[in-house]
Write a protein that holds these residues in place. Structure first.
Motif, PDB file in Angstrom:
ATOM      1  N   GLY A  69       0.809  -1.212   0.000  1.00 38.76           N
ATOM      2  CA  GLY A  69       0.000   0.000   0.000  1.00 38.76           C
ATOM      3  C   GLY A  69       0.840   1.259   0.000  1.00 38.76           C
ATOM      4  O   GLY A  69       0.569   2.194  -0.763  1.00 38.76           O
TER       5      GLY A  69
ATOM      6  N   LEU B 198       2.468   1.609  -3.488  1.00 41.82           N
ATOM      7  CA  LEU B 198       1.515   2.105  -4.485  1.00 41.82           C
ATOM      8  C   LEU B 198       1.141   3.555  -4.213  1.00 41.82           C
ATOM      9  O   LEU B 198       1.067   4.374  -5.128  1.00 41.82           O
ATOM     10  CB  LEU B 198       0.254   1.248  -4.498  1.00 41.82           C
ATOM     11  N   GLY B 199       0.900   3.864  -2.949  1.00 43.04           N
ATOM     12  CA  GLY B 199       0.533   5.231  -2.581  1.00 43.04           C
ATOM     13  C   GLY B 199       1.612   6.223  -2.959  1.00 43.04           C
ATOM     14  O   GLY B 199       1.330   7.283  -3.526  1.00 43.04           O
TER      15      GLY B 199
ATOM     16  N   ILE C 101       1.799   6.597  -6.837  1.00 39.65           N
ATOM     17  CA  ILE C 101       0.725   7.425  -7.384  1.00 39.65           C
ATOM     18  C   ILE C 101       0.860   8.873  -6.909  1.00 39.65           C
ATOM     19  O   ILE C 101       0.656   9.815  -7.673  1.00 39.65           O
ATOM     20  CB  ILE C 101      -0.655   6.843  -7.023  1.00 39.65           C
TER      21      ILE C 101
ATOM     22  N   VAL D 250      -5.529   9.059  -5.106  1.00 38.85           N
ATOM     23  CA  VAL D 250      -4.716   7.905  -4.691  1.00 38.85           C
ATOM     24  C   VAL D 250      -5.592   6.723  -4.287  1.00 38.85           C
ATOM     25  O   VAL D 250      -5.436   5.619  -4.833  1.00 38.85           O
ATOM     26  CB  VAL D 250      -3.704   8.294  -3.596  1.00 38.85           C
TER      27      VAL D 250
ATOM     28  N   ILE E 171      -5.844   3.187  -6.653  1.00 37.52           N
ATOM     29  CA  ILE E 171      -5.478   1.903  -6.054  1.00 37.52           C
ATOM     30  C   ILE E 171      -6.647   0.931  -6.133  1.00 37.52           C
ATOM     31  O   ILE E 171      -6.508  -0.213  -6.575  1.00 37.52           O
ATOM     32  CB  ILE E 171      -5.006   2.079  -4.598  1.00 37.52           C
ATOM     33  N   THR E 172      -7.830   1.388  -5.736  1.00 37.16           N
ATOM     34  CA  THR E 172      -9.006   0.523  -5.722  1.00 37.16           C
ATOM     35  C   THR E 172      -9.450   0.163  -7.141  1.00 37.16           C
ATOM     36  O   THR E 172      -9.824  -0.988  -7.403  1.00 37.16           O
ATOM     37  CB  THR E 172     -10.152   1.189  -4.946  1.00 37.16           C
TER      38      THR E 172
ATOM     39  N   SER F  26     -12.354  -5.545  -4.086  1.00 33.31           N
ATOM     40  CA  SER F  26     -11.588  -4.325  -4.356  1.00 33.31           C
ATOM     41  C   SER F  26     -11.908  -3.241  -3.340  1.00 33.31           C
ATOM     42  O   SER F  26     -11.009  -2.502  -2.921  1.00 33.31           O
ATOM     43  CB  SER F  26     -11.828  -3.832  -5.780  1.00 33.31           C
TER      44      SER F  26
ATOM     45  N   GLY G  74      -8.903  -2.161  -1.189  1.00 33.98           N
ATOM     46  CA  GLY G  74      -8.531  -0.761  -1.376  1.00 33.98           C
ATOM     47  C   GLY G  74      -8.602   0.027  -0.083  1.00 33.98           C
ATOM     48  O   GLY G  74      -7.726   0.843   0.221  1.00 33.98           O
TER      49      GLY G  74
ATOM     50  N   ILE H  18      -5.649  -0.981   2.152  1.00 26.38           N
ATOM     51  CA  ILE H  18      -4.383  -0.435   1.687  1.00 26.38           C
ATOM     52  C   ILE H  18      -4.303   1.066   1.985  1.00 26.38           C
ATOM     53  O   ILE H  18      -3.268   1.565   2.414  1.00 26.38           O
ATOM     54  CB  ILE H  18      -4.194  -0.686   0.176  1.00 26.38           C
ATOM     55  N   THR H  19      -5.388   1.788   1.733  1.00 25.04           N
ATOM     56  CA  THR H  19      -5.331   3.249   1.838  1.00 25.04           C
ATOM     57  C   THR H  19      -5.574   3.782   3.243  1.00 25.04           C
ATOM     58  O   THR H  19      -5.158   4.910   3.534  1.00 25.04           O
ATOM     59  CB  THR H  19      -6.321   3.917   0.869  1.00 25.04           C
TER      60      THR H  19
END
Length: 136
Positions: free
Chosen positions: A17, A20-21, A24, A34, A38-39, A52, A56, A59-60
């Motif tokens: 996460g 990816l964060g 992005i 963001v 991701i989602t 998802s 998502g 992760i976020t």
């Protein structure tokens, strides 16, 4: 649904996460995009809106503060991403195409995939506008 929660926990534990964060976030896009991106990537890759959405969110969630987002804005951005581009790996796609007199696959992509992508993009646009009013 339980597997989605476990998958999200695994991704959180492996620091995917944050990777990816950061990836992005370095694009210069507003931070509200963001959680959406991701989602949406998870949705397109594996096809379940529920998985998802939960993945998502998992992760976020740890990066909401760093992104400077209100939790409600981040939640709506994740929800918008979870509806992006429903296609042949999603049961929703098959329910719609089969309920519509067994529509051909190419027509299903136009009717379902393109329309859910447009709806998702309209949703994130509204969330982005709300992010100017609803601040942390």
């Amino acid at each position: 649904t339980g597997a989605a929660g476990a998958f999200g926990a695994v991704l959180r534990a492996t620091d995917v996460g944050n990777y990816l964060g950061n990836l992005i976030a370095n694009t210069g896009l507003p931070s509200v995009f963001v959680p959406f991106i991701i989602t949406a990537l998870i949705m397109v890759a594996q096809g379940s809106a529920t998985v998802s959405l939960m993945t998502g969110a998992a992760i976020t969630a740890p990066m909401i503060g760093a992104l400077g987002l209100h939790p409600a804005i981040a939640t709506m951005a994740v929800a918008a991403g979870a509806t992006f581009a429903t296609h042949a790996n999603c049961s929703h796609f098959w329910v719609v195409t089969k309920m519509c007199d067994d529509m051909p696959l190419d027509e299903g992509y136009w009717l379902v995939t393109v329309q859910t992508a447009l709806g998702s993009l309209a949703a994130i646009l509204m969330v982005w506008l709300m992010s100017f009013v609803i601040v942390p």
